[in-house]
Motif scaffolding. Structure first.
Motif, PDB file in Angstrom:
ATOM      1  N   THR A  90      -1.295   4.214  -1.679  1.00 33.24           N
ATOM      2  CA  THR A  90      -2.688   4.148  -1.243  1.00 33.24           C
ATOM      3  C   THR A  90      -2.691   4.048   0.280  1.00 33.24           C
ATOM      4  O   THR A  90      -1.672   3.759   0.906  1.00 33.24           O
ATOM      5  N   ASN A 103      -6.941  -4.049   1.562  1.00 35.97           N
ATOM      6  CA  ASN A 103      -5.593  -3.703   1.110  1.00 35.97           C
ATOM      7  C   ASN A 103      -5.258  -4.361  -0.221  1.00 35.97           C
ATOM      8  O   ASN A 103      -4.633  -3.737  -1.097  1.00 35.97           O
ATOM      9  N   LEU A 112      -7.075  -2.478  -2.993  1.00 37.84           N
ATOM     10  CA  LEU A 112      -6.474  -1.175  -3.274  1.00 37.84           C
ATOM     11  C   LEU A 112      -5.200  -1.304  -4.102  1.00 37.84           C
ATOM     12  O   LEU A 112      -5.017  -0.573  -5.091  1.00 37.84           O
ATOM     13  N   VAL A 113      -4.325  -2.224  -3.717  1.00 39.25           N
ATOM     14  CA  VAL A 113      -3.061  -2.345  -4.453  1.00 39.25           C
ATOM     15  C   VAL A 113      -3.265  -2.985  -5.821  1.00 39.25           C
ATOM     16  O   VAL A 113      -2.400  -2.877  -6.697  1.00 39.25           O
ATOM     17  N   THR A 165       0.825  -1.204   0.000  1.00 40.73           N
ATOM     18  CA  THR A 165       0.000   0.000   0.000  1.00 40.73           C
ATOM     19  C   THR A 165       0.861   1.257   0.000  1.00 40.73           C
ATOM     20  O   THR A 165       0.510   2.258  -0.629  1.00 40.73           O
ATOM     21  N   ALA A 167      -4.110   2.218   3.818  1.00 42.43           N
ATOM     22  CA  ALA A 167      -4.250   0.819   4.227  1.00 42.43           C
ATOM     23  C   ALA A 167      -5.349   0.748   5.278  1.00 42.43           C
ATOM     24  O   ALA A 167      -5.450   1.628   6.137  1.00 42.43           O
TER      25      ALA A 167
END
Length: 364
Positions: free
Chosen positions: A141, A166, A169-170, A136, A143
């Protein structure tokens, strides 16, 4: 866990060069409680010798300290901690600093353990480069687990939520974050104060639209909407409770009354941040057991403390004669919440409960 301010840190230096780095670090960060260890052949006045071997000393400190810092090769640190690892939610932060003080590597527990934050702090203090490898962070981004810490929020599915959010997002998926309007209206809650990089702030109506893969639902309320996508509730710990009760009140009765009022207010139990009472009740078994049940601090106040705001509330001469102030639960909740009470007091069978909400995100 925040390792930057006031927590216990063990530093292991393997050579005289490592000792020089250790001294620089202690001088630059006096707020950190750092105990420095070294081999007995290099022992100096401000260091402790390894207790047996480096491996034995690391094993002794692993479950005790907030962070372990190694000055030396990263491979040595990895071999020392490998047999001790449990999981990222309980392991301490582990850093490695090279002997020239050029790099500070976050090795273990970057988020929950605070290693990433500590690495940046340590690197800044000695003019080094922090090395952060968590996905992240490198993808810039937020976490989920870090956001929960920042909000001082709980989640009933914390491990699953952290991993799911997480990873989404990644991987470039869209994740929404919904803020309960009650938080904004009651607490002046502003999510923009926190790290929400990569998240899309949405309204309730917008949740079902678009391409959201999951939702972070920030709310203290127990009853939540039936969201059309996978959701994880983050529950800010902002609720406080002032308790007044008769001596030796039954624990079962107090617990039942407490739960009943939480349900009446539609507040999630995980939102509770602290319970308080007058110092006469510091050892009241029912209250002590309640704090243990909810795993929250028990704050006690003197009669003089409560007298500063007790005049705002209805007084009882019996209570005054018993504990030295005319009411307990309301002034306790008032002091705990800085005057932000939540509803009227609940009174039943020798128990008085008053709830409040705190506007800050951490209860010290």
């Amino acid at each position: 866990m925040n390792t930057v301010n006031g927590h216990v840190v063990s530093l292991f230096s393997l050579t005289p060069g490592g000792q020089r780095i250790a001294r620089r670090l202690r001088q630059a960060l006096p707020t950190l409680s750092i105990t420095c260890y070294c081999a007995e052949k290099y022992l100096q006045s401000d260091f402790l010798p390894f207790d047996g071997t480096l491996k034995q000393t690391v094993a002794q400190r692993f479950d005790c300290d907030s962070a372990l810092i190694f000055v030396g090769a990263c491979g040595i640190a990895v071999r020392m901690i490998a047999p001790l690892l449990k999981d990222k939610f309980t392991d301490p932060a582990v850093l490695v600093i090279d002997e020239q003080g050029q790099h500070v590597i976050s090795v273990l527990s970057g988020h929950i353990g605070g290693a990433n934050e500590l690495a940046r702090t340590v690197a800044g203090s000695i003019g080094a480069q922090p090395v952060i490898s968590t996905a992240t962070d490198v993808n810039q981004t937020c976490a989920f687990d870090v956001l929960a810490q920042q909000l001082n929020a709980a989640c009933a599915q914390f491990r699953v939520a952290s991993k799911t959010i997480n990873q989404l997002l990644v991987s470039g998926h869209d994740v929404g974050i919904y803020i309960d309007p009650w938080l904004e209206a009651t607490l002046g809650f502003e999510i923009q104060q926190f790290d929400i990089r990569g998240l899309t702030v949405v309204t309730e109506q917008e949740v079902g639209r678009g391409e959201l893969s999951a939702l972070i639902d920030v709310s203290m309320q127990h009853t939540r909407p039936d969201w059309p996508i996978p959701s994880f509730q983050l529950i800010p710990k902002r609720l406080v409770a002032g308790i007044g009760c008769r001596k030796n009140i039954a624990s079962e009765r107090l617990s039942a009354c407490f739960q009943q009022q939480l349900q009446h207010l539609n507040i999630h139990p995980l939102a509770l941040a602290a319970i308080g009472s007058i110092d006469h009740k510091a050892n009241e078994p029912a209250i002590v057991q309640l704090t243990q049940q909810y795993q929250v601090p028990f704050k006690v106040f003197s009669a003089a403390d409560l007298s500063t705001c007790a005049g705002r509330f209805t007084q009882s001469e019996f209570v005054r004669q018993t504990v030295g102030v005319g009411c307990v639960s309301q002034p306790v909740a008032w002091l705990l919440s800085d005057g932000c009470l939540l509803g009227d007091p609940f009174k039943q069978q020798g128990i008085t409960l008053t709830y409040g909400v705190i506007k800050t995100c951490y209860m010290s």
